[in-house]
Each structure stands twice: as C-alpha cells, then as structure tokens.
Scaffold this active site. Structure first.
Site, PDB file in Angstrom:
ATOM      1  N   ALA A 171       0.748  -1.056  -0.028  1.00 27.22           N
ATOM      2  CA  ALA A 171      -0.048  -0.080   0.015  1.00 27.22           C
ATOM      3  C   ALA A 171       0.884   1.378  -0.206  1.00 27.22           C
ATOM      4  O   ALA A 171       1.857   1.404   0.761  1.00 27.22           O
ATOM      5  CB  ALA A 171      -0.822   0.165   1.390  1.00 27.22           C
ATOM      6  N   LYS A 189       9.563   6.981  -1.681  1.00 29.20           N
ATOM      7  CA  LYS A 189       9.967   5.803  -1.472  1.00 29.20           C
ATOM      8  C   LYS A 189      11.099   5.383  -0.861  1.00 29.20           C
ATOM      9  O   LYS A 189      11.115   4.582  -0.115  1.00 29.20           O
ATOM     10  CB  LYS A 189       9.759   5.132  -3.112  1.00 29.20           C
ATOM     11  CG  LYS A 189       8.723   5.055  -3.944  1.00 29.20           C
ATOM     12  CD  LYS A 189       7.371   4.120  -3.190  1.00 29.20           C
ATOM     13  CE  LYS A 189       7.343   2.838  -3.008  1.00 29.20           C
ATOM     14  NZ  LYS A 189       6.213   2.431  -2.452  1.00 29.20           N
ATOM     15  N   ALA A 213      11.666  -2.157 -11.123  1.00 30.27           N
ATOM     16  CA  ALA A 213      11.725  -1.070 -11.876  1.00 30.27           C
ATOM     17  C   ALA A 213      10.249  -0.786 -12.518  1.00 30.27           C
ATOM     18  O   ALA A 213       9.329  -1.058 -11.636  1.00 30.27           O
ATOM     19  CB  ALA A 213      12.611  -1.313 -13.269  1.00 30.27           C
TER      20      ALA A 213
HETATM   21  N1  LIG Z   1       3.773  -0.111 -10.509  1.00 31.83           N
HETATM   22  C1  LIG Z   1       5.306   0.086 -10.599  1.00 31.83           C
HETATM   23  O1  LIG Z   1       5.722   0.363 -11.582  1.00 31.83           O
HETATM   24  C2  LIG Z   1       5.972   0.105  -9.251  1.00 31.83           C
HETATM   25  C3  LIG Z   1       7.519  -0.052  -9.467  1.00 31.83           C
HETATM   26  C4  LIG Z   1       8.036   0.153  -8.111  1.00 31.83           C
HETATM   27  C5  LIG Z   1       7.416   0.093  -6.941  1.00 31.83           C
HETATM   28  N2  LIG Z   1       6.259   0.158  -7.076  1.00 31.83           N
HETATM   29  C6  LIG Z   1       5.470   0.135  -5.644  1.00 31.83           C
HETATM   30  O2  LIG Z   1       4.800  -1.037  -5.435  1.00 31.83           O
HETATM   31  C7  LIG Z   1       3.490  -0.693  -4.664  1.00 31.83           C
HETATM   32  C8  LIG Z   1       2.323  -1.051  -5.409  1.00 31.83           C
HETATM   33  O3  LIG Z   1       2.418  -0.383  -6.649  1.00 31.83           O
HETATM   34  P1  LIG Z   1       0.970  -0.685  -7.808  1.00 31.83           P
HETATM   35  O4  LIG Z   1       1.728  -0.106  -9.281  1.00 31.83           O
HETATM   36  O5  LIG Z   1       0.386  -1.789  -7.425  1.00 31.83           O
HETATM   37  O6  LIG Z   1       0.008   0.680  -7.323  1.00 31.83           O
HETATM   38  P2  LIG Z   1      -1.380   0.896  -7.366  1.00 31.83           P
HETATM   39  O7  LIG Z   1      -2.016   0.102  -8.226  1.00 31.83           O
HETATM   40  O8  LIG Z   1      -1.625   2.439  -7.216  1.00 31.83           O
HETATM   41  O9  LIG Z   1      -1.667   0.473  -5.619  1.00 31.83           O
HETATM   42  C9  LIG Z   1      -1.565   0.989  -4.670  1.00 31.83           C
HETATM   43  C10 LIG Z   1      -2.204   0.692  -3.730  1.00 31.83           C
HETATM   44  O10 LIG Z   1      -1.963   1.520  -2.311  1.00 31.83           O
HETATM   45  C11 LIG Z   1      -3.224   1.821  -1.921  1.00 31.83           C
HETATM   46  N3  LIG Z   1      -3.103   2.936  -0.921  1.00 31.83           N
HETATM   47  C12 LIG Z   1      -2.699   4.269  -1.415  1.00 31.83           C
HETATM   48  N4  LIG Z   1      -2.838   5.104  -0.464  1.00 31.83           N
HETATM   49  C13 LIG Z   1      -3.134   4.377   0.643  1.00 31.83           C
HETATM   50  C14 LIG Z   1      -3.504   4.654   2.032  1.00 31.83           C
HETATM   51  N5  LIG Z   1      -3.316   6.005   2.297  1.00 31.83           N
HETATM   52  N6  LIG Z   1      -3.755   3.740   2.686  1.00 31.83           N
HETATM   53  C15 LIG Z   1      -3.942   2.550   2.296  1.00 31.83           C
HETATM   54  N7  LIG Z   1      -3.644   2.083   1.141  1.00 31.83           N
HETATM   55  C16 LIG Z   1      -3.381   3.148   0.184  1.00 31.83           C
HETATM   56  C17 LIG Z   1      -4.095   1.797  -2.914  1.00 31.83           C
HETATM   57  O11 LIG Z   1      -5.511   1.696  -1.987  1.00 31.83           O
HETATM   58  P3  LIG Z   1      -6.733   1.973  -3.047  1.00 31.83           P
HETATM   59  O12 LIG Z   1      -6.914   0.837  -3.837  1.00 31.83           O
HETATM   60  O13 LIG Z   1      -7.737   2.031  -1.774  1.00 31.83           O
HETATM   61  O14 LIG Z   1      -6.643   3.158  -3.672  1.00 31.83           O
HETATM   62  C18 LIG Z   1      -3.786   0.883  -3.840  1.00 31.83           C
HETATM   63  O15 LIG Z   1      -4.391  -0.217  -3.827  1.00 31.83           O
HETATM   64  C19 LIG Z   1       3.591   0.809  -4.248  1.00 31.83           C
HETATM   65  O16 LIG Z   1       4.289   0.858  -3.142  1.00 31.83           O
HETATM   66  C20 LIG Z   1       4.412   1.345  -5.475  1.00 31.83           C
HETATM   67  O17 LIG Z   1       5.128   2.369  -5.043  1.00 31.83           O
HETATM   68  C21 LIG Z   1       5.365   0.077  -8.027  1.00 31.83           C
END
Ligand SMILES: NC(=O)c1ccc[n+]([C@@H]2O[C@H](COP(=O)([O-])OP(=O)(O)OC[C@H]3O[C@@H](n4cnc5c(N)ncnc54)[C@H](OP(=O)(O)O)[C@@H]3O)[C@@H](O)[C@H]2O)c1
Length: 346
Positions: A171, A189, A213
């Site tokens: 999250a 991050k 990435a």
């Molecule tokens: N996608 C990438 O390319 C990538 C790369 C590196 C790292 N990451 C990391 O991987 C993780 C997941 O990324 P993702 O791409 O899957 O992102 P995502 O689809 O935007 O999912 C993020 C999740 O975090 C939840 N969230 C946001 N604010 C919150 C809060 N205040 N309290 C509780 N939950 C909250 C959201 O919940 P809601 O559904 O309720 O909105 C959502 O389910 C994140 O930490 C991101 O920084 C992602």
C-alpha cells in the site's frame, strides 16, 4: 516489502487437506491403467473417494506394462513435486496491504493459487472497483478475507496483521505528477524504505524489500495504474515519446518475487527487479513490430541526446528463482490487457 514471522510463527495453522492426485492411490489390482483401456485419461478417471470397480488382471506384468508402470511412477512423482510447489502456502495466513492495487492484485491471486489464507486490506470495502476482481479470484471464497485499513489512520492495520506469518506491504500512493514536494514519489519511496529498515532492525523483524523497475503486464483490476499508463500513453495517439530510459519488469514476476522472498529462507536484503533497461524509443520500436498498423509516436519529446541506458544485475533475483518474462512479452500482454479492458480500441 515482505515481513516474515518465519523465526517465530504466531499462528498454529491447522493442517489443510492437501490435494492428493488420484494416481497416488493407484492399485494395479483394482484400477485399469489407461494404457490398457486406451480410453479415459487416468488422472481424471477416478477420484480417491470412488475406487474403480475390481477387474481381473494377469498376475505377471509383461515388459511393456513394466515400462508403462515406471513411466507412470515418474509422472506421479513429477506431479507430486509440482503440486507441493503449487500449494506451498498450505493454509499459512499472510497479509497483503493495498490489495486492490496493480501489483497486489497479482500477489493475492498467486498467494491464493499456492494455498495461502490471505488477509487483504483495501481502503473502501464498498467500492466494487476495488474488491470485485479480488473476490472473483480462484480460492477467494474460501481463503480471502478483506479488511478496511488506511495508512493515514494510526493503528488501522493492527487487526489486519494480527496473527499473520508474513506481511506483504504494498500500500502506497503512486502518482507521478504531484504539486506538493513532500509527495514526490521517488523521495517518498526512499524515505519509506529507510524508515522500514530502521523499524525492522529496532524490532527484530525479518524484512526483505522488493524494488521493481517500471512494472507492466496484464491488469487484474478494472482501473488504470500509473506504470501501465506509460504504455497506454504510447498507443493512444500521442505524437511523441519521452526522452527517458527505464527499467521494465513484468507484474507476474514482481508478484512471484514477493512470494519467493517470503518462502525462500535464505532471502535477505533488497532485490532489484529489472528484466531490461530500455529507452522509450526502443519500446516504441517493439510496439511497431508487434502492431504495424497502429499509430505510434514518431519522434522524441525533445531534441537532446537520448538518455543513456544502464544495467541492473539479475544475479540476486535469480537466487530467488526468478526467470524474467522478456520485455517483448510484457509489452504485448500490457497492450492486449488494455484492449480487453476497453482502455483502447483498435
Ligand atoms: N507499478 C510500478 O511500476 C512500481 C514500481 C516500483 C515500486 N512500486 C510500488 O509498489 C507498490 C504498489 O504499486 P502499484 O503499481 O500496484 O500501485 P497501485 O495500483 O496504485 O496500488 C497502490 C495501492 O496502495 C493503496 N493506497 C494508497 N494510499 C493508501 C493509503 N493511504 N492507505 C492504504 N492504502 C493506500 C491503494 O489503495 P486503494 O485501492 O484504496 O486506492 C492501492 O491499492 C507501491 O508501493 C509502489 O510504490 C510500483
């Protein structure tokens, strides 16, 4: 990141009934093997609860039958090993935070497939866009439990993680364009990971971090997430592509790396996940090869030299057992998924 209660499991999980393939109960005196019937496949022909009718059989097995038996035994062992790997969760209780997100949805899917009991947090339990795709997953009816929790509310996650053997904490708000510098994604991050390492050391928590990435590949959730939008922006008619080089990795590899970081007892530290570093120009080139009729950006957004590519070692990820899905496949899967979900039509 993954928190693991390996050293001191707090849950005494009742042994779940593991799936026993019918062939393990093979008894040559009661069941006719498929080789001799030439009909129904053996595995699906009989269930363990319903033994097949007795048949009279010759007491001495001819050589062909012995070879077939050996081959069958090998097949059974292979299946058994596969099944063990597939069901490695075997009723263990774990938590996934931010479960409706892009990466987390895949994580929940793969955990359920492996037999885990998943306690998953979302911010709004009443929003079908955040929950329906999770409830529809195989095994969700029996082993997925949804909870409401918000990072901005102190103590919100206490009851969700209570008694779990591992916590997959995904999250986090993920937006690239923000006006408040305190919300700058890259900084947030870095600071969050630093804080998590400090907290885990101070509290003797076994923690592993997964640092992917740019993550692309098929979407399970119905909404668009930030990293997949990078591909959508190339195929929805834009004239230029950014002068940026990025690391790319498939969402399925990222989800599996989280699970392996929990399951592989030697896993430790940080795992950078990158299948390939590629400039947007190279991504467009791959798209052009795959979709020659598609209108794709012809030029770079600026006239500066292309931002150079760099390398990220794959060695550490390999020790988890990750064998990356190639970028070409990830791009194709992303486009097909965007098309299937109606984000583009062509
Ligand atoms: N996608 C990438 O390319 C990538 C790369 C590196 C790292 N990451 C990391 O991987 C993780 C997941 O990324 P993702 O791409 O899957 O992102 P995502 O689809 O935007 O999912 C993020 C999740 O975090 C939840 N969230 C946001 N604010 C919150 C809060 N205040 N309290 C509780 N939950 C909250 C959201 O919940 P809601 O559904 O309720 O909105 C959502 O389910 C994140 O930490 C991101 O920084 C992602």
């Amino acid at each position: 990141m993954v928190w693991n209660a390996r050293a001191n499991p707090t849950i005494d999980v009742a042994e779940k009934g593991s799936v026993i393939l019918s062939c393990e109960r093979y008894d040559p005196n009661t069941v006719t093997p498929r080789e001799s019937t030439g009909a129904v496949p053996f595995l699906s022909a009989f269930s363990i609860d319903t033994p097949a009718p007795a048949r009279s059989r010759p007491s001495i097995c001819p050589p062909v039958c012995r070879v077939a038996k050996r081959e069958r035994a090998r097949r059974e062992k292979r299946e058994e090993r596969r099944e063990k790997r597939r069901m490695s969760g075997n009723g263990k209780v774990v938590c996934v935070t931010g479960a409706s997100g892009y990466i987390a949805s895949w994580l929940v899917k793969l955990l359920l497939q492996r037999g885990y009991v998943v306690r998953a947090s979302v911010r709004d339990l009443a929003d079908p866009k955040k929950t329906e795709h999770l409830r529809a997953l195989e095994g969700a009816n029996e082993r997925l439990h949804l909870f409401k929790a918000n990072l901005l509310e102190e103590g919100s996650f206490d009851s969700v993680v209570e008694g779990c053997e591992g916590v997959f904490h995904t999250a986090s708000p993920f937006y690239e364009n923000v006006t408040d510098p305190q919300m700058w994604y890259v900084l947030s991050k870095t600071l969050a990971e630093e804080a998590a390492w400090k907290f885990s050391e101070d509290n003797s928590i076994d923690m592993v971090t997964i640092n992917p990435a740019a993550v692309i590949g098929p979407l399970l959730q119905p909404t668009l997430n930030t990293s997949v939008a990078a591909i959508l922006n190339l195929i929805n008619g834009s004239c230029s592509y950014p002068n940026t080089s990025l690391g790319w990795v498939n969402v399925k590899d990222v989800a599996m790396a989280h699970i392996l970081a929990f399951e592989v007892s030697s896993a430790s530290g940080r795992y950078c996940l990158v299948e390939r570093i590629a400039h947007y120009a190279d991504v467009v080139k791959i798209l052009r090869e795959q979709y020659p009729a598609l209108k794709l950006p012809e030029k770079c957004a600026d006239d500066k030299p292309f931002v150079p590519i760099y390398q990220v070692s794959k060695e550490k990820a390999k020790t988890l057992g990750i064998d990356y899905i190639p970028l070409e496949t990830s791009i194709k899967e992303t486009v097909e998924s965007l098309r299937e979900k109606g984000f583009v039509s062509f």
